[in-house]
Design an enzyme around this catalytic site. Structure first.
Site, mmCIF file in Angstrom:
data_model
loop_
_atom_site.group_PDB
_atom_site.id
_atom_site.type_symbol
_atom_site.label_atom_id
_atom_site.label_comp_id
_atom_site.label_asym_id
_atom_site.label_seq_id
_atom_site.Cartn_x
_atom_site.Cartn_y
_atom_site.Cartn_z
ATOM 1 N N ARG A 62 0.612 -1.231 0.132
ATOM 2 C CA ARG A 62 -0.110 -0.134 0.058
ATOM 3 C C ARG A 62 0.968 1.208 0.144
ATOM 4 N NH1 ARG A 62 -2.022 1.998 4.639
ATOM 5 N NH2 ARG A 62 -2.387 -0.071 5.475
ATOM 6 N N TYR A 115 -12.789 17.295 -16.952
ATOM 7 C CA TYR A 115 -13.520 15.906 -17.010
ATOM 8 C C TYR A 115 -14.626 15.884 -16.075
ATOM 9 C CZ TYR A 115 -13.412 10.961 -16.678
ATOM 10 O OH TYR A 115 -13.835 9.722 -16.346
ATOM 11 N N ASP A 187 -4.093 18.354 -15.858
ATOM 12 C CA ASP A 187 -4.345 17.066 -16.242
ATOM 13 C C ASP A 187 -3.909 16.998 -17.489
ATOM 14 O OD1 ASP A 187 -5.750 14.918 -17.356
ATOM 15 O OD2 ASP A 187 -7.524 15.276 -16.155
ATOM 16 N N LYS A 212 -5.727 5.785 -20.303
ATOM 17 C CA LYS A 212 -6.054 6.062 -21.709
ATOM 18 C C LYS A 212 -4.802 5.998 -22.585
ATOM 19 C CE LYS A 212 -9.877 7.397 -19.730
ATOM 20 N NZ LYS A 212 -10.170 8.765 -19.120
HETATM 21 C C1 LIG Z 1 -10.542 9.311 -18.024
HETATM 22 C C2 LIG Z 1 -10.140 10.448 -17.397
HETATM 23 C C3 LIG Z 1 -9.925 10.785 -16.081
HETATM 24 C C4 LIG Z 1 -10.320 9.938 -15.103
HETATM 25 O O1 LIG Z 1 -9.446 8.676 -14.961
HETATM 26 P P1 LIG Z 1 -9.909 7.417 -14.598
HETATM 27 O O2 LIG Z 1 -8.808 6.616 -14.625
HETATM 28 O O3 LIG Z 1 -11.045 6.840 -15.464
HETATM 29 O O4 LIG Z 1 -10.323 7.399 -13.064
HETATM 30 C C5 LIG Z 1 -9.317 12.158 -15.844
HETATM 31 N N1 LIG Z 1 -9.381 13.061 -16.704
HETATM 32 C C6 LIG Z 1 -9.346 12.752 -17.944
HETATM 33 C C7 LIG Z 1 -8.887 13.921 -19.152
HETATM 34 C C8 LIG Z 1 -9.673 11.666 -18.387
HETATM 35 O O5 LIG Z 1 -10.039 11.443 -19.699
#
Ligand SMILES: *Cc1c(COP(=O)(O)O)cnc(C)c1O
Length: 396
Positions: A62, A115, A187, A212
């Site tokens: 963890r 998001y 992000d 992604k």
């Molecule tokens: C998918 C996404 C997230 C969240 O990510 P998860 O892995 O699904 O929790 C955050 N920001 C953006 C721009 C995303 O496309």
């Protein structure tokens, strides 16, 4: 740099080699998946020295894990930052960053187009902890600057945005935020380090949904935060306690994906560009959003700030919800799924993808059209993808 020091490696080379030069246990050529929940010691003294951070090592997964640590070092290398922390999902990385760094009474400035899940944190959860929220018009840099000047503990950016691909000026807003002593967080999920380096533009922290493009194969969830050692240490400490740590197996899958990141991003970029150009000439298409299009409002800024425009675009077929369904249902080379960034093309409307967490009314307020199709161009042959879009649009 001294004469015999090698030139810094390009990002394409680092995607393969960074943090993975070894040596690894057993002479393994790739980092092993260290499945251990815990780590065992032969004597109390060495156990204690690791637990007290006097010696490198691991205590409990963890807190830290050798496979995860390689991934953390790799993203830090690609981002040009000192340190990184891995989380079970992108949302775990984002929420942990907020809970690690914010206190009641702090003011957070961000954009309206973040998001969907992040937006729910802004609208529902953070206000419960008396965090003051200020969500600005995403493309109005002046009004964001003026909100920052009214007081800001944390500036949260995302660019390009989801699903209308708006572009935000990281360098300009980071300068305004730093004048207030604020922490800047970006992000960078859509761009990846291949297309955009937020840390070089002044962002203190860079966040990813590794689910992604970084992992790239739609088979694993993960999140990453990278930045200065000091800030990452605070977030890391919160992760140790909140416990949303990335599993070693998931860390390995993301590492494997990242070795081909530069290759994949080059193809995602060129496919999305070709498709966006094609759709913008198509008689059955009402609107196309892609920062690589010369007529996109953020194109000039994107050209300065990015090295490639990314794999995601969005478009609205002419008509209403019936036409949207016709086009989506007829696509053959697109997974109709709440996902993006995989090698296979995915498509879907914001109401069931990026903004599924919002009500129709909230989407309208956020300026997210219901008839939009978000299209994440995979790495297929662009001619096949264009032909597929043409046959689907041909039904209108
Ligand atoms: C998918 C996404 C997230 C969240 O990510 P998860 O892995 O699904 O929790 C955050 N920001 C953006 C721009 C995303 O496309």
């Amino acid at each position: 740099m001294s004469a015999d020091e090698p030139a810094p490696l390009s990002l394409d080379t680092q995607a393969v080699w960074a943090a993975e030069a070894g040596p690894f246990p057993f002479g393994a050529a790739v980092v092993p998946i260290v499945q251990a929940a815990t780590f065992a010691y032969q004597d109390l003294e060495s156990w204690r020295s690791v637990a007290l951070h006097r010696r490198a090592g691991h205590i409990y997964s963890r807190n830290s894990n050798p496979t995860l640590e390689v991934l953390e070092r790799k993203i830090a290398a690609l981002d040009g930052t000192e340190s990184a922390a891995g989380f079970s999902t992108g949302m775990a990385a984002i929420s942990s960053t907020f809970f690690a760094l914010l206190s009641p009474g702090d003011r957070l400035v961000s954009i309206r187009d973040s998001y969907g899940g992040t937006n729910v944190l802004f609208e529902e959860f953070l206000p419960r902890f008396s965090i003051e929220m200020c969500l600005c018009d995403t493309t109005d840099m002046e009004s964001i600057e003026s909100e920052i000047s009214r007081g800001c503990r944390l500036l949260y950016l995302e660019t390009p945005t989801n699903p209308t691909l708006k572009v935000v000026d990281i360098e300009r807003l980071a300068r305004a935020a730093h004048a207030q002593g604020a922490i800047v967080v970006t992000d960078n999920t859509f761009a990846t380090p291949c297309n955009q380096r937020p840390a070089a533009l002044g962002s203190d922290l860079v966040i990813y949904s590794a689910t992604k493009f970084l992992a790239g194969h739609s088979d694993v969830l993960g999140g990453l935060v990278s930045g200065s050692a000091e800030l990452v240490r605070k977030i890391y400490h919160f992760r140790e306690i909140a416990g949303a740590t990335l599993h070693a197996e998931a860390a390995y899958a993301i590492l494997r994906g990242m070795k081909t990141l530069a290759l994949r991003m080059a193809r995602h970029n060129s496919n999305a560009q070709a498709i966006a150009e094609h759709l913008s000439r198509h008689p059955k298409v009402a609107a196309v959003h892609y920062p690589g299009l010369a007529n996109h409002p953020g194109h000039g800024l994107a050209r300065r700030q990015m090295r490639g425009y990314g794999g995601v675009l969005s478009f609205a077929p002419r008509g209403g919800l019936a036409e949207l369904a016709t086009v989506l249902d007829r696509l053959r080379l697109a997974q109709r799924a709440a996902h993006l960034g995989g090698v296979a093309t995915t498509a879907g409307p914001p109401s069931v993808t990026s903004h599924v967490e919002l009500t129709a009314e909230e989407r309208a307020r956020a300026g997210i059209p219901e008839t939009l199709i978000r299209y994440s161009a995979g790495i297929e042959d662009p001619a096949d993808l264009i032909a597929d879009l043409d046959q689907a649009l041909g039904a209108l």
